[in-house]
Design an enzyme around this catalytic site. Structure first.
Site, mmCIF file in Angstrom:
data_model
loop_
_atom_site.group_PDB
_atom_site.id
_atom_site.type_symbol
_atom_site.label_atom_id
_atom_site.label_comp_id
_atom_site.label_asym_id
_atom_site.label_seq_id
_atom_site.Cartn_x
_atom_site.Cartn_y
_atom_site.Cartn_z
ATOM 1 N N GLU A 39 0.837 -1.208 0.000
ATOM 2 C CA GLU A 39 0.000 0.000 0.000
ATOM 3 C C GLU A 39 0.878 1.267 0.000
ATOM 4 O O GLU A 39 1.820 1.374 0.809
ATOM 5 C CB GLU A 39 -0.846 -0.026 1.295
ATOM 6 C CG GLU A 39 -1.775 1.161 1.464
ATOM 7 C CD GLU A 39 -2.532 1.122 2.806
ATOM 8 O OE1 GLU A 39 -2.066 0.449 3.760
ATOM 9 O OE2 GLU A 39 -3.578 1.784 2.886
ATOM 10 N N LYS A 110 -9.719 2.284 -1.788
ATOM 11 C CA LYS A 110 -9.889 1.743 -0.432
ATOM 12 C C LYS A 110 -11.168 2.273 0.216
ATOM 13 O O LYS A 110 -11.390 3.496 0.260
ATOM 14 C CB LYS A 110 -8.659 2.121 0.410
ATOM 15 C CG LYS A 110 -8.630 1.570 1.817
ATOM 16 C CD LYS A 110 -7.316 1.970 2.501
ATOM 17 C CE LYS A 110 -7.146 1.456 3.902
ATOM 18 N NZ LYS A 110 -5.874 1.915 4.504
ATOM 19 N N CYS A 145 -5.472 -3.121 3.136
ATOM 20 C CA CYS A 145 -5.080 -2.983 4.540
ATOM 21 C C CYS A 145 -6.248 -3.079 5.517
ATOM 22 O O CYS A 145 -6.774 -4.171 5.744
ATOM 23 C CB CYS A 145 -4.268 -1.691 4.719
ATOM 24 S SG CYS A 145 -3.206 -1.701 6.178
HETATM 25 O O1 LIG Z 1 -6.030 -2.360 10.942
HETATM 26 C C1 LIG Z 1 -4.854 -2.175 11.266
HETATM 27 O O2 LIG Z 1 -4.399 -2.586 12.334
HETATM 28 C C2 LIG Z 1 -3.923 -1.460 10.346
HETATM 29 C C3 LIG Z 1 -4.646 -0.696 9.278
HETATM 30 C C4 LIG Z 1 -3.749 0.212 8.542
HETATM 31 O O3 LIG Z 1 -2.629 0.456 8.934
HETATM 32 C C5 LIG Z 1 -4.205 0.820 7.280
HETATM 33 O O4 LIG Z 1 -5.351 0.615 6.859
HETATM 34 O O5 LIG Z 1 -3.391 1.504 6.640
#
Ligand SMILES: O=C(O)CCC(=O)C(=O)O
Length: 271
Positions: A39, A110, A145
């Site tokens: 990402e 996203k 993510c």
């Molecule tokens: O859910 C998490 O612990 C990490 C999520 C995260 O870092 C993101 O979505 O960029």
């Protein structure tokens, strides 16, 4: 397939990073059918104050690099995600898939932008669409993510026919166990491949978790990176999805309309 778990150091400029990663991929990707990046690796996930400067249209410098890599190596390229600026100036966290000819075959914005110790949710607009596209790893969906934590979204992805889900991430090391648990859980629940590529190293004082991995439709972890920058080759057979589903038919047994179930407590009627 090649998992490209790359670092995004704070003192490396975006053009330098794109050039460095291009050289890495030109060297390591030949022979792979698909390359997958993390990402926001080119912008740097935690460089919130630089998002506006590093935002690009779909046809910007990160995608241009991906096209060159695809054409030179013959691999499809999942670019992880970019900070996308659309025509009206809104910013999104957008995953981009290129085929081996360098054509964009999928974008995914996203949906669950992240707001816990993160400015992403303040700066970026959430997406509202899903897409499932043919690829060397079967019918492929992307989800980014934090989306990993939302089973309702995965239910939709799975019921739309995905066989492999690519999860680019910038998941902190502090919650690595959740990453390992959830990537495996989603693969087992939906009997599909989870191809999860995380950032690594440190960004703005936050240690990223690495541990990029491929989990097969039975929940087996086929390969996993360590904590540092690493390019890891893994082969998968998309036909495995149908085999696992036919041998143990969880997907066929799934009742689709759970929302229509009665909320009746099921208690014995009073006499
Ligand atoms: O859910 C998490 O612990 C990490 C999520 C995260 O870092 C993101 O979505 O960029």
């Amino acid at each position: 397939m090649l998992l490209a778990q790359v670092v995004s150091p704070d003192d490396e400029s975006q053009p330098d990073r794109i050039a460095r990663v291009e050289q890495l991929l030109l060297r390591e990707a030949p022979g792979a059918d698909l390359v997958v990046l993390p990402e926001l690796w080119s912008a740097g996930y935690f460089s919130f104050d630089a998002y506006a400067d590093r935002a690009e249209p779909i046809d910007g410098p990160t995608v241009a690099m991906g096209r060159r890599v695809a054409r030179a190596t013959g691999a499809a390229v999942h670019l992880g995600s970019i900070v996308e600026r659309d025509g009206s100036g809104r910013l999104f966290n957008t995953a981009v898939l290129l085929d081996r000819d360098g054509r964009v075959t999928q974008t995914y914005r996203k949906i669950h932008v992240f707001g816990y110790r993160s400015l992403e949710a303040e700066l970026l607009t959430p997406g509202d669409r899903l897409s499932v596209t043919g690829s060397p790893v079967g019918a492929l969906a992307s989800t980014t993510c934090y989306d990993l934590r939302f089973p309702g979204l995965w239910q939709q992805i799975s019921s739309r026919g995905a066989e492999s889900v690519v999860v680019p991430a910038a998941w902190p090391a502090a919650r690595r166990e959740h990453w390992q648990l959830l990537t495996r859980a989603r693969a087992v629940e939906h009997q599909l491949f989870v191809i999860a590529v995380n950032a690594c190293g440190t960004q703005r004082g936050v240690e990223l978790g690495g541990s990029s991995r491929v989990v097969d439709p039975s929940g087996l972890v086929l390969a996993e990176c360590g904590a540092d920058e690493q390019l890891l080759a893994v082969d998968i057979d998309p036909a495995r999805v149908a085999e696992v589903r036919s041998e143990f038919p969880v997907i066929a047994d799934r009742l689709v309309d759970y929302a229509g179930l009665s909320a009746d407590a099921g208690a014995e009627p009073e006499a």
